[in-house]
Design a protein around this motif. Structure first.
Motif, mmCIF file in Angstrom:
data_model
loop_
_atom_site.group_PDB
_atom_site.id
_atom_site.type_symbol
_atom_site.label_atom_id
_atom_site.label_comp_id
_atom_site.label_asym_id
_atom_site.label_seq_id
_atom_site.Cartn_x
_atom_site.Cartn_y
_atom_site.Cartn_z
ATOM 1 N N VAL A 15 0.838 -1.203 0.000
ATOM 2 C CA VAL A 15 0.000 0.000 0.000
ATOM 3 C C VAL A 15 0.874 1.253 0.000
ATOM 4 O O VAL A 15 0.633 2.193 -0.770
ATOM 5 N N ILE A 16 1.891 1.265 0.848
ATOM 6 C CA ILE A 16 2.800 2.418 0.903
ATOM 7 C C ILE A 16 3.517 2.582 -0.434
ATOM 8 O O ILE A 16 3.671 3.698 -0.937
ATOM 9 N N GLY A 17 3.939 1.473 -1.030
ATOM 10 C CA GLY A 17 4.628 1.529 -2.319
ATOM 11 C C GLY A 17 3.750 2.073 -3.430
ATOM 12 O O GLY A 17 4.168 2.941 -4.202
ATOM 13 N N ILE A 18 2.525 1.596 -3.506
ATOM 14 C CA ILE A 18 1.596 2.065 -4.545
ATOM 15 C C ILE A 18 1.273 3.542 -4.349
ATOM 16 O O ILE A 18 1.284 4.326 -5.300
ATOM 17 N N ALA A 19 0.987 3.929 -3.108
ATOM 18 C CA ALA A 19 0.681 5.332 -2.827
ATOM 19 C C ALA A 19 1.886 6.223 -3.140
ATOM 20 O O ALA A 19 1.722 7.329 -3.666
ATOM 21 N N SER A 20 3.084 5.751 -2.846
ATOM 22 C CA SER A 20 4.299 6.525 -3.138
ATOM 23 C C SER A 20 4.469 6.738 -4.639
ATOM 24 O O SER A 20 4.820 7.828 -5.090
ATOM 25 N N ILE A 21 4.209 5.688 -5.404
ATOM 26 C CA ILE A 21 4.340 5.789 -6.862
ATOM 27 C C ILE A 21 3.308 6.767 -7.419
ATOM 28 O O ILE A 21 3.628 7.601 -8.275
ATOM 29 N N ILE A 22 2.088 6.705 -6.916
ATOM 30 C CA ILE A 22 1.041 7.627 -7.378
ATOM 31 C C ILE A 22 1.425 9.068 -7.041
ATOM 32 O O ILE A 22 1.336 9.962 -7.896
ATOM 33 N N LEU A 23 1.869 9.299 -5.797
ATOM 34 C CA LEU A 23 2.287 10.652 -5.404
ATOM 35 C C LEU A 23 3.458 11.135 -6.255
ATOM 36 O O LEU A 23 3.502 12.298 -6.659
ATOM 37 N N LEU A 24 4.401 10.248 -6.518
ATOM 38 C CA LEU A 24 5.550 10.615 -7.336
ATOM 39 C C LEU A 24 5.115 11.015 -8.748
ATOM 40 O O LEU A 24 5.544 12.054 -9.271
ATOM 41 N N LEU A 25 4.256 10.218 -9.359
ATOM 42 C CA LEU A 25 3.803 10.515 -10.726
ATOM 43 C C LEU A 25 3.012 11.818 -10.797
ATOM 44 O O LEU A 25 3.234 12.641 -11.693
ATOM 45 N N VAL A 26 2.094 12.012 -9.855
ATOM 46 C CA VAL A 26 1.317 13.250 -9.842
ATOM 47 C C VAL A 26 2.246 14.437 -9.540
ATOM 48 O O VAL A 26 2.087 15.521 -10.110
#
Length: 138
Positions: A53-64
């Motif tokens: 969950v932390i990894g997916i959320a981090s990737i989304i935040l990074l992309l945005v």
């Protein structure tokens, strides 16, 4: 402040932040091995679902965050608000990541990057730079 200087602040913040993040990876000797081992041991105790969950959320935040930063660089009208939202969401999100171990060099560069980012956000809203984001509004 010129557009060129504003853009250089954006790029400097990113470059210094990336440089800070890479120091501990590229030069492991700046971080005592006992601290690295302790962090590795702690990381092994985290449930895989939490890491996912932390990894997916981090990737989304990074992309945005990348999209919003590119928008700032090119003065897109939607970029200031999106950038502030990503920044505001990212800071409390760091609490979820848990403890970290970084070297003094990394801390110094990350702090400098954060200060430059704060200057970028302040200039975006509280200087004549803000007028460049309104060019598409009727």
């Amino acid at each position: 402040m010129s557009i060129h200087t504003y853009r250089m602040l954006i790029l400097a913040s990113i470059a210094i932040g990336i440089g800070g993040a890479l120091i501990d990876l590229m030069i492991p000797s700046v971080l005592p091995s006992v601290l690295s081992q302790a962090l590795d041991e702690y990381s092994e105790t985290l449930p895989e679902s939490e890491l996912l969950v932390i990894g997916i959320a981090s990737i989304i935040l990074l992309l945005v965050g990348i999209v919003s930063t590119i928008g700032l660089y090119f003065f897109r009208p939607w970029a200031p608000l999106l950038t502030v939202l990503v920044t505001v969401i990212a800071y409390p999100f760091t609490v979820l990541i848990g403890p970290t171990v970084i070297s003094g060099w990394t801390m110094a560069l990350m702090d400098l990057s954060t200060m430059l980012w704060g200057a970028v956000l302040a200039l975006t809203y509280f200087s004549h730079i803000k007028n460049h984001f309104n060019y598409m509004k009727p």
